[in-house]
Design a protein around this motif. Structure first.
Motif, PDB file in Angstrom:
ATOM      1  N   PHE A  39      80.875  56.390  34.004  1.00  8.72           N
ATOM      2  CA  PHE A  39      79.539  55.552  34.205  1.00  8.72           C
ATOM      3  C   PHE A  39      78.339  56.372  34.450  1.00  8.72           C
ATOM      4  CE2 PHE A  39      83.167  52.969  35.226  1.00  8.72           C
ATOM      5  CZ  PHE A  39      82.925  51.876  34.495  1.00  8.72           C
ATOM      6  N   ARG A  40      77.465  56.395  33.838  1.00  5.29           N
ATOM      7  CA  ARG A  40      76.234  57.387  33.814  1.00  5.29           C
ATOM      8  C   ARG A  40      74.941  56.585  34.027  1.00  5.29           C
ATOM      9  NH1 ARG A  40      75.969  61.715  29.380  1.00  5.29           N
ATOM     10  NH2 ARG A  40      73.804  61.818  30.286  1.00  5.29           N
ATOM     11  N   TYR A  41      74.070  57.202  34.762  1.00  5.82           N
ATOM     12  CA  TYR A  41      72.430  56.669  34.776  1.00  5.82           C
ATOM     13  C   TYR A  41      71.532  57.726  34.737  1.00  5.82           C
ATOM     14  CZ  TYR A  41      67.963  55.068  36.959  1.00  5.82           C
ATOM     15  OH  TYR A  41      66.926  54.803  37.136  1.00  5.82           O
ATOM     16  N   GLU A  42      70.920  57.793  33.778  1.00  8.89           N
ATOM     17  CA  GLU A  42      69.692  58.902  33.589  1.00  8.89           C
ATOM     18  C   GLU A  42      68.354  58.333  34.385  1.00  8.89           C
ATOM     19  OE1 GLU A  42      69.143  60.133  29.730  1.00  8.89           O
ATOM     20  OE2 GLU A  42      71.321  60.644  29.373  1.00  8.89           O
ATOM     21  N   PRO A  43      68.004  59.001  35.386  1.00  8.78           N
ATOM     22  CA  PRO A  43      66.701  58.723  36.121  1.00  8.78           C
ATOM     23  C   PRO A  43      65.586  59.050  35.175  1.00  8.78           C
ATOM     24  CG  PRO A  43      67.513  60.722  37.142  1.00  8.78           C
ATOM     25  CD  PRO A  43      68.612  60.210  36.099  1.00  8.78           C
ATOM     26  N   PRO A  44      64.705  58.032  35.338  1.00  7.09           N
ATOM     27  CA  PRO A  44      63.380  58.121  34.560  1.00  7.09           C
ATOM     28  C   PRO A  44      62.756  59.424  34.968  1.00  7.09           C
ATOM     29  CG  PRO A  44      62.982  56.511  36.459  1.00  7.09           C
ATOM     30  CD  PRO A  44      64.255  57.030  36.420  1.00  7.09           C
ATOM     31  N   PRO A  45      61.951  59.921  33.961  1.00  8.90           N
ATOM     32  CA  PRO A  45      61.239  61.453  34.399  1.00  8.90           C
ATOM     33  C   PRO A  45      60.161  61.109  35.338  1.00  8.90           C
ATOM     34  CG  PRO A  45      60.514  60.564  32.110  1.00  8.90           C
ATOM     35  CD  PRO A  45      61.659  59.642  32.531  1.00  8.90           C
ATOM     36  N   GLU A  46      59.736  62.026  35.911  1.00 10.66           N
ATOM     37  CA  GLU A  46      58.493  61.668  36.978  1.00 10.66           C
ATOM     38  C   GLU A  46      57.279  62.029  36.030  1.00 10.66           C
ATOM     39  OE1 GLU A  46      56.566  63.819  40.768  1.00 10.66           O
ATOM     40  OE2 GLU A  46      58.394  64.688  39.936  1.00 10.66           O
ATOM     41  N   PRO A  47      56.335  60.796  36.130  1.00 12.12           N
ATOM     42  CA  PRO A  47      55.335  60.901  35.506  1.00 12.12           C
ATOM     43  C   PRO A  47      54.347  62.127  35.753  1.00 12.12           C
ATOM     44  CG  PRO A  47      55.510  58.715  36.318  1.00 12.12           C
ATOM     45  CD  PRO A  47      56.583  59.827  36.913  1.00 12.12           C
ATOM     46  N   GLY A  48      53.939  62.762  34.828  1.00 14.30           N
ATOM     47  CA  GLY A  48      53.143  63.900  35.018  1.00 14.30           C
ATOM     48  C   GLY A  48      53.851  65.086  35.138  1.00 14.30           C
ATOM     49  N   ASP A  57      86.647  64.679  27.679  1.00 17.26           N
ATOM     50  CA  ASP A  57      87.324  64.504  26.712  1.00 17.26           C
ATOM     51  C   ASP A  57      86.854  63.440  25.939  1.00 17.26           C
ATOM     52  OD1 ASP A  57      88.857  66.481  27.343  1.00 17.26           O
ATOM     53  OD2 ASP A  57      90.456  65.278  28.390  1.00 17.26           O
ATOM     54  N   ASP A  58      87.178  63.212  24.691  1.00 12.83           N
ATOM     55  CA  ASP A  58      86.541  62.173  23.750  1.00 12.83           C
ATOM     56  C   ASP A  58      87.170  60.973  24.101  1.00 12.83           C
ATOM     57  OD1 ASP A  58      84.915  63.922  22.648  1.00 12.83           O
ATOM     58  OD2 ASP A  58      86.259  64.407  20.755  1.00 12.83           O
ATOM     59  N   ASP A  59      88.358  60.820  24.666  1.00 17.72           N
ATOM     60  CA  ASP A  59      89.129  59.494  24.794  1.00 17.72           C
ATOM     61  C   ASP A  59      88.648  58.940  25.926  1.00 17.72           C
ATOM     62  OD1 ASP A  59      90.103  61.534  26.572  1.00 17.72           O
ATOM     63  OD2 ASP A  59      92.387  60.889  26.046  1.00 17.72           O
ATOM     64  N   ILE A  60      87.672  59.567  26.856  1.00 14.23           N
ATOM     65  CA  ILE A  60      87.061  58.890  27.905  1.00 14.23           C
ATOM     66  C   ILE A  60      85.780  57.833  27.568  1.00 14.23           C
ATOM     67  CG2 ILE A  60      85.961  59.472  30.146  1.00 14.23           C
ATOM     68  CD1 ILE A  60      88.910  60.245  30.025  1.00 14.23           C
ATOM     69  N   TRP A  61      86.011  56.820  27.923  1.00 17.72           N
ATOM     70  CA  TRP A  61      85.023  55.948  27.829  1.00 17.72           C
ATOM     71  C   TRP A  61      83.818  56.461  28.522  1.00 17.72           C
ATOM     72  CZ3 TRP A  61      87.144  50.321  26.968  1.00 17.72           C
ATOM     73  CH2 TRP A  61      88.026  50.245  26.105  1.00 17.72           C
ATOM     74  N   THR A  62      82.444  56.536  28.055  1.00 11.75           N
ATOM     75  CA  THR A  62      81.261  56.669  28.535  1.00 11.75           C
ATOM     76  C   THR A  62      80.244  55.496  28.541  1.00 11.75           C
ATOM     77  OG1 THR A  62      81.107  58.881  28.064  1.00 11.75           O
ATOM     78  CG2 THR A  62      79.169  58.187  28.979  1.00 11.75           C
ATOM     79  N   THR A  63      79.935  55.054  29.767  1.00 17.35           N
ATOM     80  CA  THR A  63      78.999  53.851  29.705  1.00 17.35           C
ATOM     81  C   THR A  63      77.945  54.060  30.442  1.00 17.35           C
ATOM     82  OG1 THR A  63      80.979  52.344  29.872  1.00 17.35           O
ATOM     83  CG2 THR A  63      78.838  51.375  30.383  1.00 17.35           C
ATOM     84  N   SER A  64      76.750  53.713  30.095  1.00 16.98           N
ATOM     85  CA  SER A  64      75.276  54.027  30.749  1.00 16.98           C
ATOM     86  C   SER A  64      74.996  52.552  31.312  1.00 16.98           C
ATOM     87  CB  SER A  64      74.286  54.212  29.467  1.00 16.98           C
ATOM     88  OG  SER A  64      74.617  55.815  28.912  1.00 16.98           O
ATOM     89  N   VAL A  65      74.215  52.738  32.431  1.00 15.98           N
ATOM     90  CA  VAL A  65      74.192  51.737  33.390  1.00 15.98           C
ATOM     91  C   VAL A  65      72.555  51.732  33.437  1.00 15.98           C
ATOM     92  CG1 VAL A  65      76.177  51.451  34.612  1.00 15.98           C
ATOM     93  CG2 VAL A  65      74.183  52.871  35.542  1.00 15.98           C
ATOM     94  N   ASP A  66      71.955  50.720  33.581  1.00 16.03           N
ATOM     95  CA  ASP A  66      70.293  50.463  33.661  1.00 16.03           C
ATOM     96  C   ASP A  66      69.442  50.893  34.736  1.00 16.03           C
ATOM     97  OD1 ASP A  66      70.456  49.737  30.956  1.00 16.03           O
ATOM     98  OD2 ASP A  66      70.543  47.573  31.617  1.00 16.03           O
ATOM     99  N   SER A  67      70.288  50.860  35.887  1.00 20.84           N
ATOM    100  CA  SER A  67      69.551  51.106  37.374  1.00 20.84           C
ATOM    101  C   SER A  67      70.545  51.981  38.228  1.00 20.84           C
ATOM    102  CB  SER A  67      69.099  50.056  38.024  1.00 20.84           C
ATOM    103  OG  SER A  67      70.193  49.319  38.305  1.00 20.84           O
ATOM    104  N   LEU A  68      70.078  52.583  39.080  1.00 18.31           N
ATOM    105  CA  LEU A  68      70.843  53.514  39.938  1.00 18.31           C
ATOM    106  C   LEU A  68      71.609  52.433  40.856  1.00 18.31           C
ATOM    107  CD1 LEU A  68      71.776  55.855  41.583  1.00 18.31           C
ATOM    108  CD2 LEU A  68      69.612  55.985  42.914  1.00 18.31           C
ATOM    109  N   VAL A  69      71.050  51.317  41.373  1.00 19.91           N
ATOM    110  CA  VAL A  69      71.744  50.196  42.013  1.00 19.91           C
ATOM    111  C   VAL A  69      72.884  49.757  41.453  1.00 19.91           C
ATOM    112  CG1 VAL A  69      71.542  47.937  42.940  1.00 19.91           C
ATOM    113  CG2 VAL A  69      69.611  49.579  43.228  1.00 19.91           C
ATOM    114  N   GLY A  70      72.671  49.776  40.033  1.00 18.35           N
ATOM    115  CA  GLY A  70      74.201  49.240  39.408  1.00 18.35           C
ATOM    116  C   GLY A  70      75.190  50.152  39.374  1.00 18.35           C
ATOM    117  N   LEU A  71      74.946  51.709  39.210  1.00 16.51           N
ATOM    118  CA  LEU A  71      75.695  52.441  39.664  1.00 16.51           C
ATOM    119  C   LEU A  71      76.210  52.505  40.829  1.00 16.51           C
ATOM    120  CD1 LEU A  71      76.980  55.071  37.785  1.00 16.51           C
ATOM    121  CD2 LEU A  71      74.964  56.407  38.870  1.00 16.51           C
ATOM    122  N   VAL A  72      75.527  52.325  41.985  1.00 16.12           N
ATOM    123  CA  VAL A  72      76.076  52.243  43.456  1.00 16.12           C
ATOM    124  C   VAL A  72      77.099  51.147  43.505  1.00 16.12           C
ATOM    125  CG1 VAL A  72      75.395  51.938  45.581  1.00 16.12           C
ATOM    126  CG2 VAL A  72      73.973  53.509  44.170  1.00 16.12           C
TER     127      VAL A  72
END
Length: 370
Positions: free
Chosen positions: A347-356, A304-319
């Motif tokens: 809380f969400r974390y988007e992993p970096p794309p695999e190079p190549g 829902d729109d009333d849910i706050w969404t926060t992006s974190v910079d690393s998987l360790v932070g999400l853990v």
């Protein structure tokens, strides 16, 4: 380049100096093996036998039946028996034999004198205590020239019954000592001349013990007594090495130098250097494997729109967030996004794309928005 290649390059870069030192050390070891095996093998001292010799002295004995019985007819010769009967065959006849062999030219003069020895002896902790000793000749002045493998034989004869009476009489003269009375045939051999081209002047003694009892006597013959020796010389010879040394040296030398050159070339040309994208991907993959037990793969539905969404910079932070809130991390099965839902926050974390790896247009846009 695949994940294995990236991890290998990171390991090489992180341990560049250590790997280079190891490769140079391997090449140096190979150079030493190659130099000693092919250029300057050096010398070693070896011992070589140039001559050898061996001698043997032995007794043989027999007794002729002089008082015939039902078991032993008169005139029968009993040879090399361990026990003889004193009444049946009182005289012990025998031969002392000496022979030698040598690897080189030899010429010896051998002189053998044979005696009967009477003595009273007592065994002690320090050896033997001899109360008295008397020697009387049986055969004397037997001398002959001996070449190698020639045999010298000296006969003797001893009336053992009379010898037993003699040893008791001599002991009575000394007050009947507490020692053990012994009778023995002794051969004293003297050698002179040359053996294997070397001068020889030596003497040896051989012993045949006779042990009388009331009705018999035993001959304690220990068998042939042998002596020997050899002559050696030390020589310097060139060292020899096995195939492992001879082939392994060049292999280590050129292999170590080649790998070291390749390592330096890769470092200078940035072939081993990881891009920023590869570094981010490796950090993410390492954390993903380390915290796998906190992550569950599933479907992430819209919130829902009333849910706050926060992006974190690393998987360790999400853990860390998952640990603090006691929640699971959900990995989206569609785009690998990782989220932690706490009820009123996402809380969400988007992993970096695999190079190549191939990416979708949406993924590319997400990457550029970062």
């Amino acid at each position: 380049m695949g994940l294995l290649g990236r991890e290998t390059r990171r390991t090489v870069v992180d341990n560049y100096e250590l790997l280079l030192i190891c490769l140079v050390a391997i090449a140096a070891a190979g150079g030493y093996l190659t130099y000693t095996g092919h250029v300057a093998p050096g010398t070693e001292t070896t011992t070589r036998q140039v001559s050898s010799w061996q001698s043997s002295g032995s007794f043989s004995h027999n007794a002729t039946v002089r008082n015939g019985t039902s078991a032993f007819p008169e005139g029968e010769v009993l040879e090399d028996q361990p026990v003889y009967l004193r009444k049946v065959a009182p005289v012990l006849d025998g031969v002392f034999a000496y022979t030698y062999s040598a690897s080189n030219e030899s010429d010896l003069t051998a002189s053998a004198d044979i005696f009967v020895q009477y003595r009273s002896v007592e065994s002690t902790q320090n050896g033997e205590l001899v109360y008295w000793e008397v020697k009387r000749p049986l055969t004397q002045d037997t001398e002959r020239s001996l070449a190698t493998d020639e045999r010298m034989a000296v006969p003797f004869s001893l009336n053992v019954s009379r010898a037993a009476e003699t040893v008791r009489r001599i002991d009575s003269e000394h007050g009947q000592t507490s020692g053990r009375l012994e009778i023995a045939v002794i051969s004293e051999l003297a050698l002179s001349g040359t053996r294997n081209g070397r001068s020889v002047d030596t003497a040896r003694t051989y012993r045949l013990q006779i042990i009388p009892s009331q009705s018999s006597y035993r001959v304690a013959n220990a068998g042939p007594v042998t002596n020997g020796g050899d002559q050696t010389v030390e020589t310097q010879v060139e060292k020899s090495y096995g195939p492992l040394w001879m082939l392994g040296g060049p292999a280590l030398l050129f292999g170590g130098l080649g790998c070291a050159a390749a390592l330096v070339y890769g470092r200078m040309t940035d072939y081993l250097t990881l891009t920023d994208a590869e570094c981010r991907w490796l950090v993410y993959r390492s954390a993903r494997e380390e915290y796998d037990e906190w992550i569950t793969v599933g479907r992430a539905d819209p919130v829902d729109d009333d849910i706050w969404t926060t992006s974190v910079d690393s998987l360790v932070g999400l853990v860390d967030i998952a640990i603090d809130t006691d929640e699971r991390i959900i990995e989206s099965d569609s785009d690998s996004t990782l989220i932690v839902y706490t009820g009123d926050r996402l809380f969400r974390y988007e992993p970096p794309p695999e190079p190549g790896a191939a990416v979708t247009a949406g993924d590319s846009g997400a990457e550029s928005s970062d």
